[in-house]
Scaffold this motif. Structure first.
Motif, PDB file in Angstrom:
ATOM      1  N   ASN A  83     -20.146 -12.883  72.939  1.00 56.29           N
ATOM      2  CA  ASN A  83     -20.261 -13.647  72.002  1.00 56.29           C
ATOM      3  C   ASN A  83     -21.682 -14.415  71.918  1.00 56.29           C
ATOM      4  OD1 ASN A  83     -16.711 -14.739  71.827  1.00 56.29           O
ATOM      5  ND2 ASN A  83     -17.487 -12.717  71.397  1.00 56.29           N
ATOM      6  N   LEU A  84     -22.329 -14.324  70.765  1.00 52.44           N
ATOM      7  CA  LEU A  84     -23.420 -15.094  70.353  1.00 52.44           C
ATOM      8  C   LEU A  84     -23.166 -16.092  69.265  1.00 52.44           C
ATOM      9  CD1 LEU A  84     -26.051 -12.061  70.501  1.00 52.44           C
ATOM     10  CD2 LEU A  84     -25.121 -13.400  72.518  1.00 52.44           C
ATOM     11  N   ALA A  85     -23.760 -17.257  69.198  1.00 49.29           N
ATOM     12  CA  ALA A  85     -23.517 -18.207  68.194  1.00 49.29           C
ATOM     13  C   ALA A  85     -24.629 -19.170  68.156  1.00 49.29           C
ATOM     14  CB  ALA A  85     -22.165 -18.565  68.023  1.00 49.29           C
ATOM     15  N   SER A  86     -25.323 -19.373  66.934  1.00 51.26           N
ATOM     16  CA  SER A  86     -25.978 -20.563  66.725  1.00 51.26           C
ATOM     17  C   SER A  86     -25.506 -21.324  65.656  1.00 51.26           C
ATOM     18  CB  SER A  86     -27.471 -20.158  66.452  1.00 51.26           C
ATOM     19  OG  SER A  86     -28.232 -21.243  66.072  1.00 51.26           O
ATOM     20  N   LEU A  87     -24.786 -22.473  65.950  1.00 49.10           N
ATOM     21  CA  LEU A  87     -24.018 -22.992  64.934  1.00 49.10           C
ATOM     22  C   LEU A  87     -24.690 -24.642  64.706  1.00 49.10           C
ATOM     23  CD1 LEU A  87     -20.399 -22.623  66.338  1.00 49.10           C
ATOM     24  CD2 LEU A  87     -21.774 -21.108  64.711  1.00 49.10           C
ATOM     25  N   GLY A  88     -24.533 -25.564  65.639  1.00 47.66           N
ATOM     26  CA  GLY A  88     -25.252 -26.784  65.565  1.00 47.66           C
ATOM     27  C   GLY A  88     -24.878 -27.900  64.352  1.00 47.66           C
ATOM     28  N   ASN A  89     -23.635 -27.533  63.979  1.00 50.45           N
ATOM     29  CA  ASN A  89     -23.119 -28.800  63.065  1.00 50.45           C
ATOM     30  C   ASN A  89     -23.006 -29.987  63.527  1.00 50.45           C
ATOM     31  OD1 ASN A  89     -22.576 -26.379  61.345  1.00 50.45           O
ATOM     32  ND2 ASN A  89     -20.400 -26.097  62.191  1.00 50.45           N
ATOM     33  N   VAL A  90     -22.826 -29.979  64.906  1.00 47.69           N
ATOM     34  CA  VAL A  90     -22.864 -31.373  65.429  1.00 47.69           C
ATOM     35  C   VAL A  90     -24.190 -31.848  66.007  1.00 47.69           C
ATOM     36  CG1 VAL A  90     -21.726 -32.720  67.321  1.00 47.69           C
ATOM     37  CG2 VAL A  90     -20.344 -31.256  66.068  1.00 47.69           C
ATOM     38  N   VAL A  91     -24.740 -30.824  66.647  1.00 49.80           N
ATOM     39  CA  VAL A  91     -26.074 -31.209  67.118  1.00 49.80           C
ATOM     40  C   VAL A  91     -27.046 -30.223  66.629  1.00 49.80           C
ATOM     41  CG1 VAL A  91     -27.551 -31.381  69.229  1.00 49.80           C
ATOM     42  CG2 VAL A  91     -25.154 -31.959  69.276  1.00 49.80           C
ATOM     43  N   PRO A  92     -27.778 -30.555  65.451  1.00 45.26           N
ATOM     44  CA  PRO A  92     -28.626 -29.559  64.585  1.00 45.26           C
ATOM     45  C   PRO A  92     -29.945 -29.474  65.113  1.00 45.26           C
ATOM     46  CG  PRO A  92     -28.575 -31.560  63.533  1.00 45.26           C
ATOM     47  CD  PRO A  92     -27.497 -31.686  64.335  1.00 45.26           C
ATOM     48  N   HIS A  93     -30.106 -29.131  66.574  1.00 42.80           N
ATOM     49  CA  HIS A  93     -31.130 -28.503  67.411  1.00 42.80           C
ATOM     50  C   HIS A  93     -30.754 -27.265  67.627  1.00 42.80           C
ATOM     51  CE1 HIS A  93     -34.303 -29.728  70.690  1.00 42.80           C
ATOM     52  NE2 HIS A  93     -33.930 -28.566  70.815  1.00 42.80           N
ATOM     53  N   LEU A  94     -31.744 -26.458  67.513  1.00 39.12           N
ATOM     54  CA  LEU A  94     -31.649 -24.959  67.575  1.00 39.12           C
ATOM     55  C   LEU A  94     -30.672 -24.397  68.845  1.00 39.12           C
ATOM     56  CD1 LEU A  94     -31.648 -21.864  66.367  1.00 39.12           C
ATOM     57  CD2 LEU A  94     -34.107 -21.996  67.088  1.00 39.12           C
ATOM     58  N   HIS A  95     -29.879 -24.025  69.071  1.00 33.53           N
ATOM     59  CA  HIS A  95     -29.452 -23.710  70.435  1.00 33.53           C
ATOM     60  C   HIS A  95     -28.399 -22.320  70.160  1.00 33.53           C
ATOM     61  CE1 HIS A  95     -26.667 -26.620  69.257  1.00 33.53           C
ATOM     62  NE2 HIS A  95     -25.525 -25.921  69.740  1.00 33.53           N
ATOM     63  N   TRP A  96     -28.458 -21.563  71.045  1.00 30.37           N
ATOM     64  CA  TRP A  96     -27.628 -20.149  71.005  1.00 30.37           C
ATOM     65  C   TRP A  96     -26.786 -20.127  72.243  1.00 30.37           C
ATOM     66  CZ3 TRP A  96     -27.551 -16.289  67.412  1.00 30.37           C
ATOM     67  CH2 TRP A  96     -28.416 -16.454  66.200  1.00 30.37           C
ATOM     68  N   HIS A  97     -25.666 -20.212  71.866  1.00 28.63           N
ATOM     69  CA  HIS A  97     -24.618 -19.764  72.800  1.00 28.63           C
ATOM     70  C   HIS A  97     -24.436 -18.350  73.405  1.00 28.63           C
ATOM     71  CE1 HIS A  97     -22.866 -23.886  71.838  1.00 28.63           C
ATOM     72  NE2 HIS A  97     -22.943 -23.521  70.558  1.00 28.63           N
ATOM     73  N   VAL A  98     -24.275 -18.128  74.416  1.00 25.46           N
ATOM     74  CA  VAL A  98     -24.171 -16.680  74.946  1.00 25.46           C
ATOM     75  C   VAL A  98     -22.980 -16.709  75.857  1.00 25.46           C
ATOM     76  CG1 VAL A  98     -25.278 -14.776  75.877  1.00 25.46           C
ATOM     77  CG2 VAL A  98     -26.547 -16.600  74.658  1.00 25.46           C
ATOM     78  N   ILE A  99     -21.861 -15.996  75.444  1.00 23.32           N
ATOM     79  CA  ILE A  99     -20.508 -16.388  76.380  1.00 23.32           C
ATOM     80  C   ILE A  99     -19.867 -14.988  76.732  1.00 23.32           C
ATOM     81  CG2 ILE A  99     -18.305 -17.506  76.058  1.00 23.32           C
ATOM     82  CD1 ILE A  99     -19.472 -18.969  73.310  1.00 23.32           C
ATOM     83  N   ALA A 100     -19.654 -14.823  77.905  1.00 26.58           N
ATOM     84  CA  ALA A 100     -18.646 -13.535  78.224  1.00 26.58           C
ATOM     85  C   ALA A 100     -17.377 -13.715  77.945  1.00 26.58           C
ATOM     86  CB  ALA A 100     -19.060 -13.326  79.775  1.00 26.58           C
ATOM     87  N   ARG A 101     -16.884 -12.855  77.288  1.00 26.22           N
ATOM     88  CA  ARG A 101     -15.335 -13.200  76.869  1.00 26.22           C
ATOM     89  C   ARG A 101     -14.470 -12.023  77.473  1.00 26.22           C
ATOM     90  NH1 ARG A 101     -13.918 -15.627  72.413  1.00 26.22           N
ATOM     91  NH2 ARG A 101     -11.919 -15.708  73.525  1.00 26.22           N
ATOM     92  N   PHE A 102     -13.369 -12.347  77.942  1.00 25.34           N
ATOM     93  CA  PHE A 102     -12.310 -11.398  78.444  1.00 25.34           C
ATOM     94  C   PHE A 102     -10.908 -11.285  77.986  1.00 25.34           C
ATOM     95  CE2 PHE A 102     -15.506 -13.166  81.480  1.00 25.34           C
ATOM     96  CZ  PHE A 102     -16.017 -11.755  82.132  1.00 25.34           C
ATOM     97  N   GLU A 103     -10.485 -10.237  77.956  1.00 23.71           N
ATOM     98  CA  GLU A 103      -9.075  -9.959  77.355  1.00 23.71           C
ATOM     99  C   GLU A 103      -8.042 -10.770  77.964  1.00 23.71           C
ATOM    100  OE1 GLU A 103      -8.459  -5.409  75.865  1.00 23.71           O
ATOM    101  OE2 GLU A 103      -8.309  -5.598  78.079  1.00 23.71           O
ATOM    102  N   TRP A 104      -8.528 -11.308  78.984  1.00 20.03           N
ATOM    103  CA  TRP A 104      -7.434 -12.391  79.885  1.00 20.03           C
ATOM    104  C   TRP A 104      -7.635 -13.551  79.616  1.00 20.03           C
ATOM    105  CZ3 TRP A 104     -10.686 -15.272  82.488  1.00 20.03           C
ATOM    106  CH2 TRP A 104     -11.579 -14.759  83.163  1.00 20.03           C
ATOM    107  N   ASP A 105      -8.980 -13.990  78.892  1.00 18.97           N
ATOM    108  CA  ASP A 105      -9.208 -15.471  78.653  1.00 18.97           C
ATOM    109  C   ASP A 105      -8.188 -16.167  77.928  1.00 18.97           C
ATOM    110  OD1 ASP A 105     -10.627 -15.560  76.083  1.00 18.97           O
ATOM    111  OD2 ASP A 105     -12.422 -15.030  77.015  1.00 18.97           O
ATOM    112  N   SER A 106      -8.563 -17.430  77.750  1.00 21.08           N
ATOM    113  CA  SER A 106      -7.413 -18.530  77.166  1.00 21.08           C
ATOM    114  C   SER A 106      -7.402 -18.246  75.754  1.00 21.08           C
ATOM    115  CB  SER A 106      -7.729 -19.682  77.518  1.00 21.08           C
ATOM    116  OG  SER A 106      -9.062 -20.024  77.041  1.00 21.08           O
ATOM    117  N   HIS A 107      -8.538 -17.697  75.059  1.00 16.18           N
ATOM    118  CA  HIS A 107      -8.648 -17.780  73.393  1.00 16.18           C
ATOM    119  C   HIS A 107      -8.675 -16.190  72.962  1.00 16.18           C
ATOM    120  CE1 HIS A 107      -9.018 -21.819  74.161  1.00 16.18           C
ATOM    121  NE2 HIS A 107      -9.192 -22.147  72.941  1.00 16.18           N
ATOM    122  N   PHE A 108      -9.077 -15.260  73.953  1.00 17.31           N
ATOM    123  CA  PHE A 108      -9.419 -13.911  73.358  1.00 17.31           C
ATOM    124  C   PHE A 108      -8.299 -13.363  72.554  1.00 17.31           C
ATOM    125  CE2 PHE A 108     -10.239  -9.456  73.245  1.00 17.31           C
ATOM    126  CZ  PHE A 108     -11.746  -9.423  73.327  1.00 17.31           C
TER     127      PHE A 108
END
Lengths: 148, 148
Positions: A83-108
């Motif tokens: 998963n890739l995301a650039s949101l910044g609603n709380v901290v509007p300083h450009l940053h990209w989240h790069v997150i490995a997701r798995f079928e077994w993870d808590s939220h998948f």
């Protein structure tokens, strides 16, 4: 959204465990949430809010680094999805989240910001194919090959 | 994550109201959620799951188009923030969400996938500075200036 440089947490602090940086960006590993251990963040060093504020050349530098992190996650961890995301609603300083997701993870398959889907027994990090410190080394090596 | 071309909803259907397309990508306006009316999706035409699967040149084409949409949202709507995300946990066919966010919106500052923060009276679309059909025209014009 405006937030002064002086008041910006990503101007004051690293924003995670520093993995590697250049004059343009830094990559940190995010340790805030044990549910998602394979979670990196690319933070643009300059205090800009929106991706489109960068020049085209800067955007390419930024996204080639993001793609390099993604490739490491794919190769080393074989996640179900990245998963890739650039949101910044709380901290509007450009940053990209790069997150490995798995079928077994808590939220998948929900986004990590969505509703929890299940309880995961034991530490999520222990389920990864490589230890996080080793994963960091792969990220460093991959980013050394990226123009910046 | 694998999903066959034949079973992929983004290979079968447009994935939203079609705004403009090229051989490489299409841009649709997402009408699934009335809380977030200024919501576009750039869908890569080929059935690939991960951003890093694209060539560097394709990634540049992809993100310059995403940035062009973002600039339209910023210029026309003056949102509090624009959110960009490529998740694909449910539909692993590369697509980018480009969403204008406002302090008054139902979920701000949470991601749109997070917990609702407030009830918004009336239609969210009616609060936008320009009608959605006009916004689409600005998106079309902006993307005409983007290579590919």
């Amino acid at each position: 959204m405006t937030l002064s440089h002086a008041a910006c947490p990503l101007c004051r602090d690293s924003g995670g465990r520093l993995v590697v940086q250049t004059p343009l960006w830094r990559v940190v590993r995010v340790e805030d949430d044990a549910n998602f251990p394979a979670f990196y963040r690319l933070i643009w060093q300059d205090h800009v809010a929106e991706f489109s504020t960068l020049t085209p050349a800067e955007r390419t530098v930024c996204m080639e680094a993001v793609a390099a992190i993604e490739r490491v996650l794919l190769a080393q961890l074989r996640p179900t999805k990245v998963n890739l995301a650039s949101l910044g609603n709380v901290v509007p300083h450009l940053h990209w989240h790069v997150i490995a997701r798995f079928e077994w993870d808590s939220h998948f398959p929900n986004p990590i910001w969505g509703a929890r889907q299940r309880e995961v027994s034991g530490e999520a990090a222990a389920r990864l194919a490589v230890p996080l410190t080793e994963l960091d080394q792969h990220v460093i090596a991959a980013l050394a090959g990226v123009h910046a």
